[in-house]
Design a protein around this motif. Structure first.
Motif, mmCIF file in Angstrom:
data_model
loop_
_atom_site.group_PDB
_atom_site.id
_atom_site.type_symbol
_atom_site.label_atom_id
_atom_site.label_comp_id
_atom_site.label_asym_id
_atom_site.label_seq_id
_atom_site.Cartn_x
_atom_site.Cartn_y
_atom_site.Cartn_z
ATOM 1 N N GLY A 89 38.326 30.574 32.994
ATOM 2 C CA GLY A 89 37.920 31.460 34.085
ATOM 3 C C GLY A 89 39.099 31.648 35.048
ATOM 4 N N ARG A 90 38.807 31.638 36.359
ATOM 5 C CA ARG A 90 39.837 31.992 37.359
ATOM 6 C C ARG A 90 40.622 30.773 37.831
ATOM 7 N N SER A 91 40.976 29.864 36.937
ATOM 8 C CA SER A 91 41.662 28.642 37.401
ATOM 9 C C SER A 91 43.039 28.954 37.970
ATOM 10 N N PHE A 92 43.727 29.981 37.463
ATOM 11 C CA PHE A 92 45.017 30.347 38.064
ATOM 12 C C PHE A 92 44.794 30.798 39.506
ATOM 13 N N CYS A 93 43.865 31.731 39.690
ATOM 14 C CA CYS A 93 43.605 32.229 41.049
ATOM 15 C C CYS A 93 43.120 31.104 41.957
ATOM 16 N N ALA A 94 42.393 30.168 41.370
ATOM 17 C CA ALA A 94 41.799 29.109 42.186
ATOM 18 C C ALA A 94 42.849 28.220 42.848
ATOM 19 N N ALA A 96 46.660 28.076 41.648
ATOM 20 C CA ALA A 96 48.092 28.212 41.330
ATOM 21 C C ALA A 96 48.763 29.424 41.967
ATOM 22 N N CYS A 97 48.015 30.231 42.713
ATOM 23 C CA CYS A 97 48.606 31.423 43.345
ATOM 24 C C CYS A 97 48.771 31.157 44.852
ATOM 25 N N PRO A 98 49.970 31.316 45.401
ATOM 26 C CA PRO A 98 50.165 31.023 46.828
ATOM 27 C C PRO A 98 49.265 31.845 47.755
ATOM 28 N N ILE A 99 49.061 33.134 47.453
ATOM 29 C CA ILE A 99 48.192 33.934 48.339
ATOM 30 C C ILE A 99 46.758 33.420 48.275
ATOM 31 N N GLY A 100 46.320 33.080 47.075
ATOM 32 C CA GLY A 100 44.982 32.530 46.912
ATOM 33 C C GLY A 100 44.846 31.206 47.658
ATOM 34 N N ALA A 101 45.864 30.354 47.538
ATOM 35 C CA ALA A 101 45.811 29.032 48.191
ATOM 36 C C ALA A 101 45.739 29.179 49.713
ATOM 37 N N PRO A 177 39.535 37.640 51.123
ATOM 38 C CA PRO A 177 39.446 39.109 51.179
ATOM 39 C C PRO A 177 40.504 39.821 50.329
ATOM 40 N N PHE A 178 41.720 39.271 50.290
ATOM 41 C CA PHE A 178 42.758 39.938 49.490
ATOM 42 C C PHE A 178 42.400 39.878 48.000
ATOM 43 N N CYS A 179 42.001 38.685 47.525
ATOM 44 C CA CYS A 179 41.641 38.536 46.102
ATOM 45 C C CYS A 179 40.489 39.464 45.734
ATOM 46 N N ARG A 180 39.504 39.547 46.618
ATOM 47 C CA ARG A 180 38.263 40.222 46.251
ATOM 48 C C ARG A 180 38.259 41.719 46.547
ATOM 49 N N LEU A 182 41.646 43.607 47.084
ATOM 50 C CA LEU A 182 42.915 44.323 46.919
ATOM 51 C C LEU A 182 43.749 43.943 45.706
ATOM 52 N N CYS A 183 43.481 42.816 45.084
ATOM 53 C CA CYS A 183 44.459 42.328 44.102
ATOM 54 C C CYS A 183 44.230 42.895 42.691
ATOM 55 N N PRO A 184 45.191 43.620 42.138
ATOM 56 C CA PRO A 184 45.012 44.171 40.792
ATOM 57 C C PRO A 184 45.001 43.093 39.706
ATOM 58 N N PHE A 185 45.790 42.027 39.907
ATOM 59 C CA PHE A 185 45.763 40.954 38.900
ATOM 60 C C PHE A 185 44.388 40.285 38.903
ATOM 61 N N GLY A 186 43.833 40.107 40.096
ATOM 62 C CA GLY A 186 42.502 39.516 40.192
ATOM 63 C C GLY A 186 41.465 40.373 39.475
ATOM 64 N N ALA A 187 41.611 41.690 39.602
ATOM 65 C CA ALA A 187 40.651 42.591 38.947
ATOM 66 C C ALA A 187 40.731 42.442 37.428
HETATM 67 S S1 SF4 Z 1 43.207 37.412 42.921
HETATM 68 FE FE1 SF4 Z 1 45.395 37.907 43.157
HETATM 69 S S2 SF4 Z 1 45.977 37.071 45.159
HETATM 70 FE FE2 SF4 Z 1 44.009 36.184 44.611
HETATM 71 S S3 SF4 Z 1 44.572 34.269 43.693
HETATM 72 FE FE3 SF4 Z 1 44.346 35.757 42.015
HETATM 73 S S4 SF4 Z 1 46.400 36.579 41.676
HETATM 74 FE FE4 SF4 Z 1 46.421 35.529 43.649
#
Ligand code: SF4
Ligand code: SF4
Ligand code: SF4
Length: 251
Positions: A89-94, A96-101, A177-180, A182-187
């Motif tokens: 699932g979203r373990s990277f987003c959870a 390993a991503c600085p913006i997410g952290a 808010p950014f992840c949910r 605005l983020c294309p990788f998250g999508a």
């Molecule tokens: S959704 Fe985008 S900003 Fe949020 S943690 Fe994942 S990659 Fe990073």
């Protein structure tokens, strides 16, 4: 160290952490102090490794500003990170991503919280994703870069860094808010995560008390898991051991 070497180190960090985190949660070995420490290290790593490389690098590749051998490496890394969503699932987003952290840590500041409806958030994010990707492919523009998100990680505190500050302030009230939004990788990652091998699910010990539903900031309990950021709130709030990160089963 050159930016290319730093990007490679960041890629290695992201890939290894993505798989380690999934494994630790699966095995029930993720304690609160461990994940807070990991979130802190990931947030600081953004400054050392010069930026949240995944969302912006994705657009660098699509806009053609990243080329040569480093582009090949980035395609492989982004591909592996996306594929990891099919397993954990979203373990990277959870973790390993600085913006997410940064957003995750900001939401832990004890102020009044507001909920963002899942369907509205998804609609906005997919519209934004289409616009951002179209701007990258058709106009060669990296809108996330232009928003100034990465500059603060270069310790450039100009006007641009206000956008980062706005995201962190908003994250204290609204979950990621950014992840949910605005983020294309998250999508893209969410599209795959809904078919992940592992997912947070209730087990046979659940007594349907509803505590985890109240604790989940994205309303993912009983849903497809695509917006589960493995934040551990449901596991920690359950008094009956009724929640588990386990192999997905039919609802
Ligand atoms: S959704 Fe985008 S900003 Fe949020 S943690 Fe994942 S990659 Fe990073
Ligand atoms: S908190 Fe635990 S027991 Fe209550 S509904 Fe959630 S999983 Fe079931
Ligand atoms: S509380 Fe929600 S987002 Fe957090 S781990 Fe549980 S299901 Fe996922």
């Amino acid at each position: 160290m050159t930016p290319q070497i730093l990007t490679l180190i960041g890629a290695l960090y992201a890939l290894s952490l993505t798989f380690i985190i999934g494994y630790l949660i699966w095995k029930g070995k993720m304690e609160k102090r461990t994940y807070i420490l990991i979130l802190g290290i990931t947030a600081i790593s953004g400054f050392i490794l010069l930026g949240p490389f995944v969302p912006t690098k994705l657009l660098d590749l699509l806009s053609g500003t990243q080329q040569g051998q480093i582009a090949l490496v980035m395609v492989s890394v982004l591909g592996l990170l996306l594929l990891s969503a099919l397993v954990w699932g979203r373990s990277f987003c959870a973790y390993a991503c600085p913006i997410g952290a940064f957003q995750e840590l900001a939401y832990r500041v004890p102020v009044h919280k507001a909920r963002l409806g899942k369907s509205h958030a998804l609609a906005v994010r997919y519209l934004v994703t289409v616009a951002i990707i179209a701007a990258a492919i058709l106009l060669g523009r990296n809108l996330l870069q232009e928003l100034g998100l990465v500059y603060i990680f270069h310790l450039d505190f100009g006007l641009y860094s206000l956008s980062f500050l706005a995201i962190i302030l908003a994250s204290m009230i609204v979950y990621r808010p950014f992840c949910r939004l605005l983020c294309p990788f998250g999508a893209l990652s969410a599209l795959l995560a809904r078919h992940s091998m592992f997912q947070m699910q209730k087990n046979e010990s659940c007594v349907d008390c509803g505590r985890c539903e109240k604790a989940c900031p994205t309303g993912e309990i009983g849903s497809d898991g695509s917006e589960c950021y493995l934040c551990m709130r449901c596991l920690e709030t359950c008094r009956k051991d009724g929640m588990e990160f386990r192999k997905r089963r039919a609802p």
